[in-house]
Design an enzyme around this catalytic site. Structure first.
Site, PDB file in Angstrom:
ATOM      1  N   ASP A  55       0.949  -1.042  -0.051  1.00 42.79           N
ATOM      2  CA  ASP A  55      -0.083  -0.160   0.108  1.00 42.79           C
ATOM      3  C   ASP A  55       0.703   1.297  -0.003  1.00 42.79           C
ATOM      4  OD1 ASP A  55      -2.723   0.572  -0.092  1.00 42.79           O
ATOM      5  OD2 ASP A  55      -3.073  -0.537   1.544  1.00 42.79           O
ATOM      6  N   GLU A  78      -5.119   7.348   0.062  1.00 42.58           N
ATOM      7  CA  GLU A  78      -5.418   6.787   1.378  1.00 42.58           C
ATOM      8  C   GLU A  78      -4.452   6.732   2.489  1.00 42.58           C
ATOM      9  OE1 GLU A  78      -7.608   2.447   2.086  1.00 42.58           O
ATOM     10  OE2 GLU A  78      -6.343   2.661   0.529  1.00 42.58           O
ATOM     11  N   ASP A 150      -5.762   5.191  -4.783  1.00 40.93           N
ATOM     12  CA  ASP A 150      -5.878   4.005  -3.771  1.00 40.93           C
ATOM     13  C   ASP A 150      -4.965   2.955  -4.465  1.00 40.93           C
ATOM     14  OD1 ASP A 150      -7.101   2.326  -2.016  1.00 40.93           O
ATOM     15  OD2 ASP A 150      -9.105   2.519  -2.709  1.00 40.93           O
ATOM     16  N   ILE A 152      -3.796   0.048  -3.075  1.00 40.93           N
ATOM     17  CA  ILE A 152      -4.361  -1.303  -2.959  1.00 40.93           C
ATOM     18  C   ILE A 152      -5.940  -1.305  -2.543  1.00 40.93           C
ATOM     19  CG2 ILE A 152      -4.219  -3.729  -2.237  1.00 40.93           C
ATOM     20  CD1 ILE A 152      -1.096  -3.372  -1.780  1.00 40.93           C
ATOM     21  N   ASP A 153      -6.695  -1.214  -3.611  1.00 37.43           N
ATOM     22  CA  ASP A 153      -8.240  -1.264  -3.148  1.00 37.43           C
ATOM     23  C   ASP A 153      -8.521  -2.668  -3.087  1.00 37.43           C
ATOM     24  OD1 ASP A 153     -10.803  -0.238  -2.911  1.00 37.43           O
ATOM     25  OD2 ASP A 153     -11.280  -0.715  -4.963  1.00 37.43           O
ATOM     26  N   THR A 155      -8.183  -4.591   0.037  1.00 40.90           N
ATOM     27  CA  THR A 155      -7.001  -5.373   0.847  1.00 40.90           C
ATOM     28  C   THR A 155      -7.012  -6.816   1.126  1.00 40.90           C
ATOM     29  OG1 THR A 155      -6.708  -3.234   1.752  1.00 40.90           O
ATOM     30  CG2 THR A 155      -5.395  -4.865   2.748  1.00 40.90           C
ATOM     31  N   ASP A 297     -12.682   5.534  -3.758  1.00 44.57           N
ATOM     32  CA  ASP A 297     -13.126   4.229  -3.965  1.00 44.57           C
ATOM     33  C   ASP A 297     -13.938   4.249  -5.165  1.00 44.57           C
ATOM     34  OD1 ASP A 297     -11.836   2.719  -1.820  1.00 44.57           O
ATOM     35  OD2 ASP A 297     -13.052   3.347  -0.420  1.00 44.57           O
TER      36      ASP A 297
END
Length: 359
Positions: A55, A78, A150, A152-153, A155, A297
């Site tokens: 991330d 994020e 984002d 790593i959307d 997780t 998101d």
């Protein structure tokens, strides 16, 4: 007319090139992190959700490239580097710097430009990478240019080795103008699940939605949503019931007469799948009071669907408002569907909400 078309085609061309390069590199980085580290090195956020070193490394990579290409543009990201700047974060910090620099100095490939601070010999210092992460602290708003990241959307999907996404968008005066979603584990063709994996979806407002492979020749294929009827729909929804109410979705499906089972996956990969016709409807229904959807998101995915011929609204039928800050404000859910069925879906959502309120 020809001049107008040429101008439209050039709109955000440089932003598109840089963001595609950044997402492609971040996808390679996160895939490497999963294979090497994900089972052993995680950081726990205040909300207890797992956040991997990938991330932070991916946000550092993308943000550092954006800083080189568009130094005046703020970023709504994020992550922030607060936990990495203290002595207790030293080991994690060192690994993040190592991983980010591995991605930064990787050889240039088709679509890359060394002027963006990537390629051999362009490693960054620890301070530069921490500052790059913290560029994501912008509070958003109604006016001006700003990027969302984002890194790593999805997780939990990432940790399971399933679907996750690297997501970047550009907003101008609260309207999404560019959206890119990289899905390292997503088959290029869902009808051939054992075939090549690794899809990137990209859209610029007014220019359509395209899919291309993460690796290899960067051949782009335009994708559009097929015409569904309510009886032929299948829904796309989150794996985690905590993210979107499965029971509400089931009620809505019953109202519409949907008989196909839902396709469940983590992350904004669902938006890409919707845009290319793997499902006809994406629902993200509220699961409780107080939760606020983050703009990163939904900004990239909403544009993909719109440019593929779909409609994205909240459960009231209102467009998503990306000018409220870092969130979409009060949670009214998200409905994304083809233009032929969106009004029927909206009516079913409202009927289901009314039935639920009477229980």
């Amino acid at each position: 007319m020809l001049l107008r078309f040429a101008s439209m085609a050039q709109s955000f061309a440089q932003e598109r090139r840089l963001a595609l390069s950044a997402v492609r590199r971040a996808c390679a980085l996160t895939d490497s992190v999963f294979n090497k580290l994900v089972k052993n090195e995680t950081l726990t956020k205040g909300d207890k959700s797992p956040v991997t070193v990938g991330d932070y490394a991916a946000q550092a990579l993308i943000s550092s490239m954006l800083a080189r290409g568009f130094p005046d543009d703020p970023i709504v990201g994020e992550e922030d580097a607060k936990d990495l700047r203290v002595e207790e974060g030293r080991a994690l910090r060192e690994r993040i710097v190592e991983l980010a620099n591995e991605a930064i100095v990787a050889p240039l490939v088709e679509g890359d430009d060394g002027a963006w601070g990537i390629g051999p010999g362009q490693a960054k210092t620890t301070a530069e990478l921490l500052d790059a992460i913290d560029r994501g602290n912008h509070e958003g708003g109604r006016t001006g240019r700003m990027w969302t990241i984002d890194p790593i959307d999805g997780t939990k999907g990432f940790l399971r080795g399933e679907q996750y996404a690297v997501c970047v968008s550009l907003l101008v005066d609260a309207q999404v103008q560019l959206g890119i979603i990289g899905c390292p584990n997503l088959p290029l063709d869902m009808s051939n699940p054992d075939g090549p994996r690794g899809s990137i979806f990209v859209a610029v407002r007014g220019q359509g939605c395209y899919q291309l492979p993460i690796t290899g020749p960067q051949t782009e294929t335009r994708v559009t949503m097929p015409a569904f009827t309510p009886s032929t729909l299948n829904t796309l929804e989150s794996v985690e019931a905590a993210h979107s109410s499965h029971s509400t979705t089931e009620t809505i499906s019953n109202v519409l007469g949907i008989t196909k089972p839902p396709l469940r996956m983590d992350s904004q990969a669902k938006y890409g799948c919707l845009a290319r016709g793997d499902g006809g409807l994406y629902l993200r229904m509220p699961t409780g009071v107080g939760y606020r959807e983050k703009i990163w998101d939904h900004a990239p995915g909403s544009l993909l669907v719109e440019e593929a011929g779909g409609i994205v609204t909240d459960s009231r039928g209102q467009p998503l408002d990306f000018g409220l800050g870092r969130t979409l404000g009060e949670n009214f859910g998200v409905i994304a569907a083809g233009k032929e069925v969106h009004s029927a879906v909206l009516a079913a959502v409202q009927q289901a909400a009314s039935t639920k309120a009477k229980v």
